[in-house]
Write an enzyme that holds these catalytic residues in place. Structure first.
Site, short mmCIF file in Angstrom:
data_model
loop_
_atom_site.label_atom_id
_atom_site.label_comp_id
_atom_site.label_asym_id
_atom_site.label_seq_id
_atom_site.Cartn_x
_atom_site.Cartn_y
_atom_site.Cartn_z
N SER A 33 -34.62 -3.06 79.40
CA SER A 33 -34.04 -1.94 80.14
C SER A 33 -35.12 -1.15 80.87
O SER A 33 -36.29 -1.15 80.50
CB SER A 33 -33.31 -0.99 79.18
OG SER A 33 -32.30 -1.67 78.49
N1 SAH Z 1 -33.01 -3.00 74.15
C1 SAH Z 1 -33.41 -4.17 74.91
C2 SAH Z 1 -32.50 -4.38 76.09
C3 SAH Z 1 -31.95 -5.75 76.08
S1 SAH Z 1 -30.65 -6.10 77.21
C4 SAH Z 1 -34.87 -4.07 75.31
O1 SAH Z 1 -35.45 -3.01 75.18
O2 SAH Z 1 -35.45 -5.08 75.76
C5 SAH Z 1 -29.27 -6.28 76.09
C6 SAH Z 1 -29.38 -7.32 75.02
O3 SAH Z 1 -28.13 -7.30 74.31
C7 SAH Z 1 -29.57 -8.76 75.48
O4 SAH Z 1 -30.72 -9.29 74.87
C8 SAH Z 1 -28.30 -9.48 74.98
O5 SAH Z 1 -28.53 -10.81 74.54
C9 SAH Z 1 -27.89 -8.59 73.82
N2 SAH Z 1 -26.49 -8.70 73.39
C10 SAH Z 1 -25.37 -8.86 74.14
N3 SAH Z 1 -24.28 -8.90 73.35
C11 SAH Z 1 -24.72 -8.77 72.06
C12 SAH Z 1 -24.08 -8.74 70.77
N4 SAH Z 1 -22.74 -8.85 70.64
N5 SAH Z 1 -24.85 -8.59 69.68
C13 SAH Z 1 -26.19 -8.48 69.78
N6 SAH Z 1 -26.86 -8.50 70.96
C14 SAH Z 1 -26.13 -8.64 72.09
#
Ligand code: SAH
Length: 187
Positions: A33
């Site tokens: 993000s």
């Molecule tokens: N907080 C992260 C942002 C990642 S983007 C950072 O700082 O890098 C969002 C993430 O949510 C992705 O990696 C995606 O695979 C995950 N995601 C989507 N649906 C999900 C679910 N049901 N359970 C766990 N993770 C999920």
């Protein structure tokens, strides 16, 4: 924000861009993000330092690292195995001992570790997953992007006040979809 070196959470080729205020790709169509968004969500969670936190969507582990400076313990859950493993390695290498990475469907929360004082969801859902309501402590906050489209949401904060959910709309955002049993279908 200055305490967490964002360059450690991106691929070598992107290190020089780690301090741009924008999301960066981390593979498998997912992104780390934008720093502003991570900070804004952490602020919205109103952390005082003693909270047990659930972060849904570990991704690179960056958001979990930021949250770990602000609360007591962070459980973070990711559905993509390669991301979960890499984030876990990065966080361990950097000494984040109060963060635990879980692999699974975070749209269902993490019942085994509940209740949580704060749930921060870093992927967008169509509606508030009922599991989060069951797993949030009295007085707790859920910060989650919600929208009718898979990649367009408004950030919401739900506050559990004696069983009633108080809702704040915190503005327009674009997150990747929350995919799972209480989120969007895979395709
Ligand atoms: N907080 C992260 C942002 C990642 S983007 C950072 O700082 O890098 C969002 C993430 O949510 C992705 O990696 C995606 O695979 C995950 N995601 C989507 N649906 C999900 C679910 N049901 N359970 C766990 N993770 C999920």
């Amino acid at each position: 924000m200055l305490a967490v070196p964002r360059e450690e959470f991106v691929a070598d080729a992107l290190r020089s861009e780690a301090y741009d205020d924008r999301p960066l790709p981390i593979g498998a169509g997912q992104t780390i993000s934008q720093p502003f968004t991570v900070a804004y969500m952490a602020q919205a969670a109103e952390l005082l330092g003693d909270e047990k936190i659930l972060e849904v969507g570990t991704g690179s582990g960056y958001g979990a690292a930021v949250l770990s400076h602000l609360g007591a313990k962070v459980h973070t859950i990711e559905r993509i195995g390669s991301h979960a493993r890499r984030a876990s390695d990065t966080l361990l290498r950097m000494g984040y001992v109060n963060v635990q990475v879980h692999l699974g469907d975070g749209s269902l929360g993490l019942a085994a570790e509940s209740p949580f004082d704060v749930i921060v969801v870093t992927a967008g859902a169509a509606a508030l997953p009922p599991s989060y309501i069951e797993q949030i402590a009295e007085g707790g906050r859920i910060v989650i992007p919600i929208g009718k489209h898979r990649s367009e949401q408004r950030l919401h904060r739900f506050r559990n006040q004696r069983g009633t959910l108080l809702i704040d709309d915190l503005g327009s955002f674009a997150f990747v979809p929350l995919i799972g049993d209480e989120g969007w279908p895979t395709t």
